[in-house]
Scaffold this motif. Structure first.
Motif, short mmCIF file in Angstrom:
data_model
loop_
_atom_site.label_atom_id
_atom_site.label_comp_id
_atom_site.label_asym_id
_atom_site.label_seq_id
_atom_site.Cartn_x
_atom_site.Cartn_y
_atom_site.Cartn_z
N ARG A 53 0.83 -1.22 0.00
CA ARG A 53 0.00 0.00 0.00
C ARG A 53 0.86 1.26 0.00
O ARG A 53 0.46 2.28 -0.57
N ASN A 56 2.03 2.05 -3.65
CA ASN A 56 1.16 2.79 -4.58
C ASN A 56 0.49 3.98 -3.91
O ASN A 56 -0.52 4.49 -4.39
N LEU A 58 -1.24 4.45 -1.29
CA LEU A 58 -2.47 4.41 -0.49
C LEU A 58 -2.14 4.73 0.96
O LEU A 58 -3.00 5.15 1.72
N LEU A 89 -3.29 -2.82 -8.33
CA LEU A 89 -3.22 -3.45 -7.00
C LEU A 89 -4.39 -4.42 -6.88
O LEU A 89 -5.53 -4.08 -7.18
N PHE A 91 -6.37 -7.07 -4.27
CA PHE A 91 -6.53 -7.30 -2.83
C PHE A 91 -6.84 -8.76 -2.53
O PHE A 91 -7.44 -9.47 -3.34
N LEU B 185 -10.83 1.95 -0.96
CA LEU B 185 -9.44 1.60 -1.28
C LEU B 185 -9.34 1.05 -2.70
O LEU B 185 -8.45 1.42 -3.46
N ARG B 188 -9.64 3.90 -5.17
CA ARG B 188 -8.43 4.72 -5.22
C ARG B 188 -7.29 3.97 -5.87
O ARG B 188 -6.48 4.55 -6.61
N ALA B 189 -7.21 2.64 -5.61
CA ALA B 189 -6.12 1.85 -6.20
C ALA B 189 -6.19 1.85 -7.72
O ALA B 189 -5.18 1.69 -8.40
#
Ligand SMILES: Nc1ncnc2c1ncn2[C@@H]1O[C@H](COP(=O)(O)OP(=O)(O)O)[C@@H](O)[C@H]1O
Ligand SMILES: [Mg+2]
Lengths: 249, 288
Positions: A53, A56, A58, A89, A91, B185, B188-189
């Motif tokens: 994170r 990038n 975040l 990215l 998750f 998240l 935004r990613a």
């Protein structure tokens, strides 16, 4: 041609990140070359997700420098949204958007970030879904897919805008054992196509197959690094050996 | 009767016995429900009709000729209520969404926005709607602001919008906060900005979750639109009934207005129920 950064996609040096008094990363150094696959290993809570994170943006680092494509992205003047639009990215929990169709998920960034026209976004989205073997699910809702299919959609979503770097955070940890294979096969394909990747995983067999470099994260730093043969099969550090024997047990 | 299953399944004797028991049970329940309903309504009806004042009440509140007479005026007034409701509803959604977004924006720079939103909600949730209508309905035109209409209709609608937006903003805020952080998240990613993530990821999900609650507020707005009648110059259903009543002090027009309001809200309420049930299956999702 002699620019030393030309073949380096990402470089972290002295990266520090703490949450309150919990110092998660205390000085991480890491280099990712173009087309390279770097696998992060380490105990749960060792900061693997935090590292991705930070990479990038975040998370904002507390100290240290991260260079992406030759640019210092830890400079506060850098536009984080633009940086993130050039990285993908993925998750652990997929985080697909439940209100959009599979195709809607895959094309959102193309349409809203890259400004691609709807028709072209759709055809590129469909091509990407085809590449991950899910073209026939384009109109389905994410919730109607299996975990492995959802994760492949999430990978397609991150990959569709041709990012220079893919960051993958334990992408198989939430999957039933029989679904892990389809996702790992996809990652192996991407590696074969020269996609630059940083990923963390508990699948040591897969790490051995796919990694160019393995980094063992411990105590906030990269404690040991090298080829899979060095780090996984012949670890030099006591901590690395202890970690590997624990996860093999 | 039973279509044969693809695998040639025939229900066993015990299954047939279970089904016939369930059928008998269902018939019995229906019969009991029907009988008890008839009994309750019968007793209540008998009590009302045999009461000493019934003759007079019947004449002043349920006079058929008066009902037929006043119906056109009251129905025309109801159309005004529907228009008030529709215009106010659109404005409420815009105002309340703005307030909700202001209140959920993080960061020190947004502090004045959060403060403004909080003060607004606190003030207008605390003020009785009738009071707002009195204050704005009479005070607003008196202000004589340039560019602002002076009609009671405008200021009455503004009162509804200000008052309702405070409640609806809280509904939207709850919806926005119920969308899991991991969804932001993920947005935004992908390189979406804060505003784009709000617009394309958070709000569509929040909207779906709060729609049943919003429709409930819409039903409530529909009848509260009648409160504008207190301003006297907007001839809505209630004001029209009042005028009709004043002719001969027969209150039947109020009953007509009440009946029409119910006719308007019942379909809305059923639609809300239906929607809430439908949502029930799809509202979850995107959770870790
Ligand atoms: N947003 C956050 N706020 C506070 N603490 C966090 C946050 N994210 C991670 N942490 C903490 O940082 C540590 C490392 O977490 P993480 O990076 O998720 O580890 P890993 O992915 O290796 O399991 C944990 O102790 C975790 O509790
Ligand atoms: Mg993690």
């Amino acid at each position: 041609m002699s620019d030393p950064t030309a073949n380096t996609v990402l470089e972290m040096s002295g990266v520090r990140k703490a949450f309150g008094s919990n110092v998660v990363l205390s000085g991480v150094d890491l280099t990712v070359g173009r087309g390279e696959c770097v696998v992060l290993i380490g105990a749960s809570g060792s900061g693997k997700s935090t590292l991705l994170r930070c990479a990038n943006l975040l998370e904002t680092v507390d100290d240290g420098v991260i260079t992406f494509e030759g640019e210092d992205i830890t400079d506060p003047r850098v536009d984080g949204d633009r940086v993130r639009s050039r990285m993908g990215l993925v998750f652990q929990a997929y985080n697909l958007f439940p209100h959009l169709s599979v195709l809607g998920n895959v094309t959102l960034a193309l349409r809203k970030v890259q400004g691609v026209a709807p028709a072209e976004a759709e055809s590129r989205g469909l091509a990407m879904l085809d590449r991950v073997g899910l073209a026939e699910k384009a109109r389905a809702r994410p919730d109607d897919l299996s975990g492995g299919q959802q994760q492949r959609v999430a990978i397609a979503r991150a990959l569709v805008a041709n990012p220079q770097l893919m960051l993958l955070d334990e992408v198989t940890s939430a999957l039933d054992p029989e679904l892990v294979g389809e996702v790992l096969d996809l990652l192996s394909d991407l590696k074969g196509e020269g996609v630059t990747m940083v990923l963390n995983t508990h699948e040591m067999g897969f790490a051995r197959d796919v990694a160019d470099t393995v980094c063992f994260l411990h105590d906030g730093v990269v404690h040991e690094t090298g080829t899979p043969a060095q780090v996984i099969d012949a670890p030099q550090q006591e901590r690395t050996r202890a970690f590997l024997s624990r996860i093999r047990a | 009767m039973r279509s044969t299953a693809v695998d040639g399944w025939q229900p066993s004797a015990i299954q047939l016995e279970r089904e016939s028991w369930r059928r008998r049970q269902a018939t019995r329940s229906t019969a009991i429900a029907a009988a008890s309903t008839l009994l309750v309504f019968g007793v209540v009806g008998a009590l009302v009709v045999t009461s000493p004042g019934w003759e007079r009440v019947h004449e002043t509140y349920f006079n058929w000729d008066k009902a037929v007479d006043s119906f056109p005026a009251v129905a025309a007034g109801l159309w005004v209520n529907v228009k008030i409701m529709a215009i106010s509803a659109v404005a409420i959604v815009i105002v309340s969404l703005t307030i909700a977004v202001m209140r959920t924006t993080r960061g020190p720079l947004a502090f004045p926005l959060r403060l403004l939103g909080t003060v607004y909600v606190d003030v207008f949730r605390g003020l009785p709607l009738l009071l707002v209508i009195f204050l704005l309905g009479f005070g607003g035109p008196a202000l004589d602001l340039t560019g602002m209409p002076r009609s009671a209709l405008f200021w009455g609608c503004a009162s509804l919008v200000l008052s309702y937006s405070a409640y609806v903003a809280e509904v939207f805020r709850a919806g926005i906060e119920s969308v899991h952080q991991s969804q932001r998240l993920a947005g935004r990613a992908l390189g979406l900005t804060y505003a784009q993530t709000l617009r394309h990821v958070v709000l569509p999900q929040a909207w779906r979750r709060v729609l049943p609650a919003l429709m409930n507020d819409l039903v409530s707005l529909q009848k509260d639109s009648g409160l504008i009648a207190v301003l006297g110059t907007v001839i809505d259903a209630i004001r029209a009934a009042q005028i009709e009543t004043a002719r001969d002090f027969n209150y039947t027009p109020y009953v007509v207005a009440g009946f029409l309001f119910i006719c308007l809200t019942v379909p809305m309420a059923r639609l809300t129920d239906w929607f809430a049930r439908k949502q029930g299956f799809h509202a979850a999702g995107g959770m870790l």
